[in-house]
Design a protein around this motif. Structure first.
Motif, mmCIF file in Angstrom:
data_model
loop_
_atom_site.group_PDB
_atom_site.id
_atom_site.type_symbol
_atom_site.label_atom_id
_atom_site.label_comp_id
_atom_site.label_asym_id
_atom_site.label_seq_id
_atom_site.Cartn_x
_atom_site.Cartn_y
_atom_site.Cartn_z
ATOM 1 N N GLY B 415 0.782 -1.230 0.000
ATOM 2 C CA GLY B 415 0.000 0.000 0.000
ATOM 3 C C GLY B 415 0.819 1.287 0.000
ATOM 4 O O GLY B 415 0.255 2.386 -0.037
ATOM 5 N N GLU B 453 -8.825 -1.723 4.703
ATOM 6 C CA GLU B 453 -8.751 -0.357 4.175
ATOM 7 C C GLU B 453 -7.575 -0.211 3.197
ATOM 8 O O GLU B 453 -7.712 0.383 2.128
ATOM 9 C CB GLU B 453 -8.514 0.596 5.348
ATOM 10 C CG GLU B 453 -9.341 1.861 5.301
ATOM 11 C CD GLU B 453 -9.230 2.585 6.644
ATOM 12 O OE1 GLU B 453 -8.228 3.305 6.830
ATOM 13 O OE2 GLU B 453 -10.109 2.354 7.508
ATOM 14 N N LYS B 457 -7.506 0.661 -0.815
ATOM 15 C CA LYS B 457 -6.650 1.704 -1.380
ATOM 16 C C LYS B 457 -5.835 1.139 -2.553
ATOM 17 O O LYS B 457 -5.698 1.779 -3.608
ATOM 18 C CB LYS B 457 -5.705 2.226 -0.279
ATOM 19 C CG LYS B 457 -4.720 3.280 -0.745
ATOM 20 C CD LYS B 457 -3.989 3.938 0.418
ATOM 21 C CE LYS B 457 -2.815 3.107 0.879
ATOM 22 N NZ LYS B 457 -2.030 3.745 1.962
#
Lengths: 197, 799
Positions: B415, B453, B457
């Motif tokens: 990420g 989350e 992303k």
């Protein structure tokens, strides 16, 4: 002139174990036979038997063999084709699968690589024999022994003409390297003279 | 309307055969048809015009073999220019009302790519690049790559198009009667690679008639999300009165192809033997049929040169053993550039049943770009499993993805903005399924919500690059429970949520969970079972662990994924703790064999030699095993070979048994232990020659006799050999050649060695060599067989 280029796929010819052992330089002791059987079992399903060929008229003049679409200088080939008005030109291959296996085992088991190499040599010869028998059966005229580029004084670069004529890469996946080696390696190209009766 | 727009909403009609019509117009066998663009432009334009008049939307330029291997630069430029002009003139000449396009036609080079052939992948890309650039320069509507019978060459051509123009590109392969390409790829494997690289349509042409290609079309339709092409021959050729005829009529052709169009094929035409009549029959017969809607298949798939591996059916095992982390022997292999050791790890894992191989060769002291590239190339030459390219070095990643023969798995992205910016463009360009780690700039979150989350992303960022979620597999990061006993639960929760809520596939490096604990296999295999139950799609794991394999087969059987429990039953006896295998014992009273180990080596029992050595080394000095057991056994066989009582296959089996005993001893020694004292022998197959069995036989024996063999491989230029000899100050070099055509390369190498490294002895061997030949090219020694090479090498080092 419109020479027909034909492609044929054969089923597996019978396996001659003695011949494989001869190519491998071995004898039929228990261990060698075990190795041989392992190799046959592993390779047999990745072998295909393909031939691409065409029949051409041939005229010989001195050392020159003229096939109409190309010609070649060779005393030995001229002798081989004496008494023939027609010739079969063919390319045969047992495919790339066995090359992969040979490469694989040349890294991890040279004994198996050697035996697979011998098996491949026996297979391509068997394919050529099967093809010649087939031609013999359909044509009835006596056939001369197979004659390949590189035999006697027939230049190896005759291969280039044979490949161009038969379009071997497209028809049977047979390619020619810059050093005139064939890939797949277990492959043969040759002339077969058809004698007049 | 441009071609891409037209393709979205219509059935696209391609043209039919070109070669057949040129022959009818007088093209001779062996004559290059591309030259007719210059010599007979009116005939070429007439053929194109006839196809447009028959209803074709697309005509393919007469440039099938127009490449820089067959033509020089000027000629190539003229040919491509003329070919495009001829096709464009046909658009002007034809009054037919349909949309008309010109496709730059690109056929195969006619060469096989390395390592099985002699054309380097990058050279193939360059060859195609030249033709593509000319096509773009002289203006076409699209590019068609066709009749490719090799996946690797297909990739080279598609890469050349993608890197050098913005034109739409459609790709068609030649499948054989077995439904595969000449070099082994299935339709599903080709869909993975071609779609992964962003082609606009893909399909099949040539080789066979519509009836035989139907099954290929079905497979393509099942797997492809982009339009499928079918351009079959007019049946099969036969000879009638010296003329080539194909065995189906235009009407039969149209009937059969119409059925296939109804199945969903959207781009159709004809190949060898078809004429404007066939295309006319086809367009008439299919008139009014609505194109089948394009449905995204959302299949997560990777591929090798031969087959596709799909995620989501049963669990996928990714073998983790090609990785130096914590493996002393593997590190040593990397430092010594011992590619055979890496390959053996690949082969062994395949035998254990993994579906994909992870490849990680990162080590501080090596050139990872070169090493990863060579590991990938060597592995894909001999193993048909898809590879997972595993590196943190972005240059190494790109080089390996470029050379990879298939659609790879990529390990990994995370990420962090920096990671995504580096990895996603590569995924987009080369295709691939990328493992995404749920961590970012703030580290690894401890909660499920935060990990999910990050996953969201990553998906959003990927979408911006045009990467679909089917090509992303999430790894929710297994952490050791020895540090935090809630770690496993957190990982599994996140895994479950990502699987069920985001609908994405998942993967885990299972073994991390047990770090620091005793009997790690017990923890790993139970965790593996829990993860599978939570929806794990793939595991990076150790296939040598009986516990892990037990979980895998048992899970599949319990889950109903193993029909008749066949796999479970086949492997059940491997799960019990293996009892020490009975060592081979020499027949009692047989004094010919001094010990069990010697017996195993002389008889060529590889596994037994290794087992006995493992026992012996617990109580005996390594050096005594070598000097008192292995060397005497090898000598026994070597002398037997020289006396012709032992034959070559037996000699090699013994040599392999001895090598497996050495391997046990090597694994107990420390890095670089004995290397420096060993005499160095450089060996290579000369330039232009691709045969290396003989060379490898000599190498095996030399290694057993204590030489440090530096193997430069096959097809090695003279300069590279000499450079190595000088670098290592080698006293002896062995050269192999199989064919008369490559003996000159051997001679050149010897001359260069005599000139640049006169201290070095040369020894030659190979099928065509004789003493006379060896003398003629100036070799110091001709060795008839491998034992003779060993004896000579011993002599050289005695002096």
């Amino acid at each position: 002139m419109n020479e027909t280029i034909l492609t044929k796929t054969y089923s597996a010819p019978p396996i001659d174990e003695k011949e494989i052992l001869r190519y491998a330089g071995g004898i039929a002791d228990d261990n060698t036979i075990k190795l041989l059987n392992e190799c046959i079992n592993e390779a047999i399903n990745c072998i295909t038997y393909k031939v691409c060929y065409c029949e051409l008229p041939v005229k010989t003049d001195g050392d020159l063999c003229d096939f109409g679409v190309f010609d070649v200088q060779s005393k030995n080939l001229t002798t081989n084709l004496s008494g023939c008005n027609n010739v079969i030109i063919f390319g045969a291959t047992i495919g790339i699968g066995i090359d992969r296996l040979i490469t694989k085992y040349s890294h991890i088991s040279p004994a198996k690589a050697l035996m697979l190499q011998a098996f491949g040599a026996e297979r391509i010869e068997a394919l050529c024999d099967a093809f010649c028998n087939d031609i013999q059966n359909t044509h009835k005229t006596p056939l001369k022994p197979r004659f390949s580029a590189g035999y006697g004084d027939l230049p190896l670069d005759t291969q280039k003409q044979i490949f161009l004529l038969l379009n071997l890469p497209k028809n049977i996946g047979l390619t020619l390297n810059d050093s005139l080696l064939m890939s797949p390696t277990k492959s043969v190209t040759a002339f077969i003279g058809m004698q007049e009766v | 309307m441009n071609f891409k727009e037209y393709l979205q909403n219509n059935i696209v009609y391609l043209d039919g055969g070109m070669g057949t019509l040129l022959q009818a117009n007088g093209l001779q066998p062996g004559e290059l048809p591309e030259l007719w663009n210059l010599t007979h432009p009116e005939i070429i334009t007439k053929i194109h015009t006839d196809y447009f008049n028959a209803g074709s939307n697309v005509v393919c330029t007469n440039t099938f073999g127009a490449n820089s291997l067959k033509f020089d630069e000027t000629q190539l430029d003229q040919i491509v220019k003329a070919a495009i002009t001829n096709a464009k003139n046909a658009i002007i000449n034809s009054k037919a009302p349909q949309n008309k396009f010109v496709a730059l036609d690109i056929g195969p080079t006619g060469k096989l790519l390395k390592p099985l052939g002699d054309l380097d992948f990058e050279d193939a890309v360059s060859v195609f690049t030249k033709t593509v650039k000319l096509g773009a320069k002289y203006g076409v509507d699209l590019v068609i790559i066709e009749t490719m019978n090799d996946s690797y060459e297909t990739k080279a051509a598609l890469l050349a198009v993608k890197e050098n123009c913005d034109l739409p590109v459609i790709v068609s392969n030649a499948y054989g009667q077995d439904g595969k390409l000449m070099t082994g790829a299935t339709p599903a494997a080709m869909v993975a690679i071609i779609e992964g690289m962003g082609a606009d349509a893909l399909g099949a042409n040539c080789s066979l008639g519509p009836r035989q290609l139907r099954i290929v079309a079905e497979e393509l339709l099942k797997n492809a999300s982009i339009p499928v092409i079918l351009k079959p021959n007019a049946g099969l050729p036969k000879s009638v009165d010296g003329k080539t005829v194909f065995d189906i009529t235009p009407q039969e052709f149209a009937d059969e192809l119409t059925d296939i169009v109804k199945m969903g094929v959207r781009v159709c035409g004809g190949c060898c033997g078809t004429t404007p009549e066939y295309i006319k029959a086809l367009t008439d017969k299919t008139a009014g049929i609505q194109p089948a809607p394009l449905t995204p298949k959302s299949i997560t798939v990777v591929s090798s040169y031969s087959h596709a591996v799909k995620f989501g059916e049963s669990p996928i095992l990714i073998g983790e053993r090609i990785n130096p982390t914590g493996k002393k022997r593997f590190k040593q292999a990397l430092l010594e550039n011992d590619i055979d050791y890496i390959l053996a790890e690949g082969v062994n894992q395949q035998e254990k049943g993994v579906h994909i191989l992870d490849v990680n060769v990162g080590l501080p002291d090596i050139d990872e770009v070169a090493m990863l590239n060579s590991a990938v190339c060597e592995l894909q030459a001999i193993i048909d499993l898809p590879l997972q390219i595993d590196t943190a070095d972005i240059c190494a990643m790109e080089a390996a993805l470029r050379r990879y023969n298939g659609k790879a798995m990529i390990n990994s992205v995370n990420g962090k903005a920096e990671s995504m910016a580096a990895i996603f463009p590569l995924v987009k360009k080369y295709g691939g399924v990328v493992v995404a780690l749920t961590l970012d700039e703030n580290g690894i979150p401890s909660t499920t919500e935060k990990r999910v989350e990050i996953a969201k992303k990553i998906l959003a960022a990927a979408a911006k690059y045009g990467i679909d979620k089917k090509d992303i597999i999430f790894d929710t990061l297994a952490m050791t429970i020895s540090a935090d006993t809630s770690a496993a639960n957190a990982t599994l929760d996140a895994l479950h949520t990502i699987k069920t809520e985001l609908g994405c596939h998942t993967s885990l490096g299972v073994s991390n969970v047990s770090f620091g604990l005793p009997n790690r296999d017990a923890v790993n295999s139970t965790f593996f079972a829990m993860a599978l139950q939570n929806g794990l799609s793939a595991a990076i794991m150790n296939p040598y662990s009986a516990d892990m394999m037990k979980t895998y087969y048992t899970y599949n059987a319990l889950k109903g994924l193993d029909p008749n429990c066949a796999d479970y039953i086949a492997h059940a006896d491997e799960f019990t703790a293996s009892a020490p295998t009975q060592a081979a014992t020499a027949p009692s009273g047989d004094t010919q064999y001094a010990s069990e180990l010697q017996y195993a080596i002389i008889k060529g029992f590889k596994d037994k030699a290794s087992e006995i050595t493992k026992e012996l080394i617990k109580v005996t000095e390594p050096l005594s095993i070598v000097n008192l057991e292995i060397i005497p056994a090898l000598n026994n066989v070597g002398v037997g070979f020289e006396n012709k009582t032992v034959y070559l296959p037996q000699l090699l089996m013994s040599a392999e048994a001895a090598k497996s005993a050495f391997e046990v001893i090597k694994s107990t020694m420390t890095l670089g232990d004995t290397k420096s004292q060993k005499p160095t022998f450089v060996i290579a197959t000369v330039h232009g020659d691709i045969h290396d069995i003989g060379k490898n036989i000599v190498k095996l024996l030399l290694e057993n006799y204590g030489f440090n063999v530096v193997d430069l491989g096959k097809d090695v230029p003279a300069e590279a050999i000499v450079e190595k000899v000088i670098e290592l100050n080698a006293k002896i070099v062995g050269l192999s050649a199989l064919m008369t055509t490559t003996v000159p390369a051997m001679q050149k190498t010897i001359e260069l060695i005599k000139q640049k490294a006169p201290w070095c002895k040369t020894i030659v061997g190979g099928a065509v060599l004789t003493q006379e030949y060896a003398d003629k090219i100036g070799a110091d020694k001709y060795a008839r067989d491998a034992m003779e090479a060993v004896r000579y090498a011993e002599e050289v080092f005695k002096k």
